[in-house]
Design a protein around this motif. Structure first.
Motif, mmCIF file in Angstrom:
data_model
loop_
_atom_site.group_PDB
_atom_site.id
_atom_site.type_symbol
_atom_site.label_atom_id
_atom_site.label_comp_id
_atom_site.label_asym_id
_atom_site.label_seq_id
_atom_site.Cartn_x
_atom_site.Cartn_y
_atom_site.Cartn_z
ATOM 1 N N UNK A 59 30.122 51.407 42.318
ATOM 2 C CA UNK A 59 29.260 51.479 41.124
ATOM 3 C C UNK A 59 29.159 50.124 40.414
ATOM 4 N N UNK A 60 30.092 49.243 40.720
ATOM 5 C CA UNK A 60 30.108 47.920 40.069
ATOM 6 C C UNK A 60 29.078 47.018 40.736
ATOM 7 N N UNK A 61 28.084 46.599 39.982
ATOM 8 C CA UNK A 61 27.007 45.771 40.538
ATOM 9 C C UNK A 61 27.315 44.284 40.503
ATOM 10 N N UNK A 62 28.297 43.946 39.640
ATOM 11 C CA UNK A 62 28.658 42.545 39.560
ATOM 12 C C UNK A 62 29.054 42.166 38.152
ATOM 13 N N UNK A 63 29.228 40.879 37.912
ATOM 14 C CA UNK A 63 29.624 40.456 36.568
ATOM 15 C C UNK A 63 29.088 39.074 36.241
ATOM 16 N N UNK A 64 28.929 38.865 34.951
ATOM 17 C CA UNK A 64 28.731 37.511 34.444
ATOM 18 C C UNK A 64 30.105 36.931 34.166
ATOM 19 N N UNK A 65 30.200 35.632 34.348
ATOM 20 C CA UNK A 65 31.495 34.958 34.252
ATOM 21 C C UNK A 65 31.393 33.879 33.189
ATOM 22 N N UNK A 66 32.304 33.939 32.221
ATOM 23 C CA UNK A 66 32.278 32.893 31.204
ATOM 24 C C UNK A 66 33.650 32.231 31.089
ATOM 25 N N UNK A 67 33.832 31.422 30.030
ATOM 26 C CA UNK A 67 35.052 30.625 29.843
ATOM 27 C C UNK A 67 36.296 31.472 30.083
ATOM 28 N N UNK A 68 37.292 31.099 30.833
ATOM 29 C CA UNK A 68 37.441 29.799 31.522
ATOM 30 C C UNK A 68 37.332 29.943 33.050
ATOM 31 N N UNK A 69 36.550 30.911 33.537
ATOM 32 C CA UNK A 69 36.634 31.284 34.961
ATOM 33 C C UNK A 69 35.551 30.699 35.878
ATOM 34 N N UNK A 70 34.618 29.935 35.318
ATOM 35 C CA UNK A 70 33.423 29.583 36.099
ATOM 36 C C UNK A 70 33.723 28.716 37.326
ATOM 37 N N UNK A 71 34.826 28.021 37.288
ATOM 38 C CA UNK A 71 35.159 27.159 38.432
ATOM 39 C C UNK A 71 36.125 27.890 39.378
ATOM 40 N N UNK A 72 37.140 28.542 38.820
ATOM 41 C CA UNK A 72 38.129 29.250 39.643
ATOM 42 C C UNK A 72 37.470 30.349 40.486
ATOM 43 N N UNK A 73 36.408 30.949 39.972
ATOM 44 C CA UNK A 73 35.750 32.050 40.684
ATOM 45 C C UNK A 73 35.151 31.589 42.018
ATOM 46 N N UNK A 74 34.881 30.283 42.124
ATOM 47 C CA UNK A 74 34.307 29.735 43.369
ATOM 48 C C UNK A 74 35.155 30.080 44.584
ATOM 49 N N UNK A 75 36.483 30.165 44.389
ATOM 50 C CA UNK A 75 37.382 30.407 45.520
ATOM 51 C C UNK A 75 37.498 31.886 45.877
ATOM 52 N N UNK A 76 36.862 32.757 45.096
ATOM 53 C CA UNK A 76 37.101 34.192 45.273
ATOM 54 C C UNK A 76 35.908 34.960 45.838
ATOM 55 N N UNK A 77 34.754 34.306 45.927
ATOM 56 C CA UNK A 77 33.543 35.006 46.388
ATOM 57 C C UNK A 77 32.776 34.124 47.375
ATOM 58 N N UNK A 78 31.826 34.734 48.095
ATOM 59 C CA UNK A 78 31.011 33.960 49.033
ATOM 60 C C UNK A 78 29.961 33.137 48.270
ATOM 61 N N UNK A 79 29.507 32.089 48.914
ATOM 62 C CA UNK A 79 28.623 31.122 48.247
ATOM 63 C C UNK A 79 27.448 30.762 49.167
ATOM 64 N N UNK A 80 26.592 31.755 49.483
ATOM 65 C CA UNK A 80 25.514 31.482 50.451
ATOM 66 C C UNK A 80 24.506 30.455 49.960
ATOM 67 N N UNK A 81 24.355 30.290 48.645
ATOM 68 C CA UNK A 81 23.374 29.338 48.118
ATOM 69 C C UNK A 81 23.915 27.928 47.934
ATOM 70 N N UNK A 82 25.162 27.698 48.325
ATOM 71 C CA UNK A 82 25.732 26.356 48.185
ATOM 72 C C UNK A 82 25.943 25.927 46.744
#
Ligand code: NAP
Length: 272
Positions: A59-82
């Motif tokens: 049911x979880x469609x996703x999330x917006x990410x704000x301070x202080x996670x915007x950089x750390x989240x890069x290591x936790x999800x796929x990045x097809x758009x580079x």
């Protein structure tokens, strides 16, 4: 939490200030969609566990990410758009039907929307801050061919890295430096936000046709914007970018276009 109703969230630490729930819920109501948008306080230590738990919730469609996670989240999800190479920070995570998570960044397009009609090719922009929002701002400024960028930041190393990553012509100054003459001043730091120290900067070096753009939107009229208005400089507050980046995320989460015809009402609610 597992629920049958589709939902998205905004995560951060702190998170109480976020206006994202108001915006997304407003659009969901106007579109009469049976879905929800929530707030979730996630500390840095809890970020990997949060992502794993939500990944398992259809049911979880996703999330917006704000301070202080915007950089750390890069290591936790796929990045097809580079996004890692292009911007280096993510603000939107979307769950695919197969449970895979992809990250993107809607801040750059949201930032650009209110200033997209100007020719920035021979102009000088000063950016305060070297965090996630500053990265998106630099990417956007490069996209519109900005002439030169100065970053004012407390970490010279981070700021230099940002300039290099964006392949931008420019320089780095410390927080106590005198503001250089510039066409565009952007506050991409939390300074001036409610609960944070004020942004102390003398605007005198700015020419009379300079534009001052504060990404902070709580309060909407920051000390920086007040000072700019006192000098009759043009200003942009953080609201247009907030709505612009949220609109792109809404489409990704819920597969529907936000009803822009209600924007005026939404803005009134946001500043109430
Ligand atoms: P972030 O990733 O945490 O980065 C914050 C930046 O500000 C970092 O460079 C940090 O320095 C610097 N900073 C923090 N406190 C400081 C202080 N006391 N003195 C000097 N520098 C300081 O945050 P962000 O995501 O970039 O967000 C920055 C601001 O933009 C926030 O107020 C956020 O609400 C706003 N924002 C608005 C929108 C919008 O739609 N209007 C979108 C995104 C962000 P260090 O690198 O040294 O820690």
């Amino acid at each position: 939490m597992t629920t049958d109703i589709p939902y998205a969230e905004v995560i951060g630490d702190p998170i109480a200030h976020s206006k994202s729930p108001l915006i997304h819920k407003f659009w969901l109501e106007r579109l009469a969609m049976e879905a929800d948008y929530r707030v979730c306080h996630v500390t840095p230590d809890a970020l990997p566990g949060y992502i794993e738990q939500r990944r398992a919730d259809p049911a979880w469609r996703g999330c917006n990410v704000t301070i202080p996670h915007k950089i750390e989240i890069l290591d936790l999800v796929a990045d097809p758009g580079g996004v890692r190479d292009k911007i280096g920070a993510m603000n939107t995570i979307v769950r695919q039907a197969d449970g895979s998570l992809i990250g993107t960044n809607t801040d750059a397009a949201g930032f650009l929307a209110p200033i997209a009609d100007t020719d920035w090719s021979k102009k000088h922009a000063v950016v305060i801050g070297a965090g996630g929002a500053a990265r998106a701002v630099l990417f956007a400024l490069k996209q519109v061919g900005i002439g030169e960028i100065t970053i004012i930041a407390r970490s010279g190393l981070k700021a230099t890295g940002l300039l290099m990553q964006a392949s931008a012509k420019g320089s780095v100054l410390p927080m106590d430096a005198r503001l250089p003459e510039a066409d565009l001043l952007i506050n991409a730091s939390p300074l001036g936000m409610t609960g944070k120290p004020p942004l102390e900067i003398d605007l005198d070096p700015l020419p009379t046709d300079a534009l001052v753009y504060d990404l902070v939107y709580v309060p909407l009229e920051t000390g920086l914007l007040k000072a700019a208005k006192q000098r009759d400089l043009a200003v942009i507050d953080g609201l247009d970018m907030l709505i612009g980046q949220a609109a792109l995320a809404f489409e990704l989460f819920f597969g529907a276009t936000p009803p822009v015809e209600h924007d005026a009402e939404l803005k009134k609610l946001l500043i109430a």
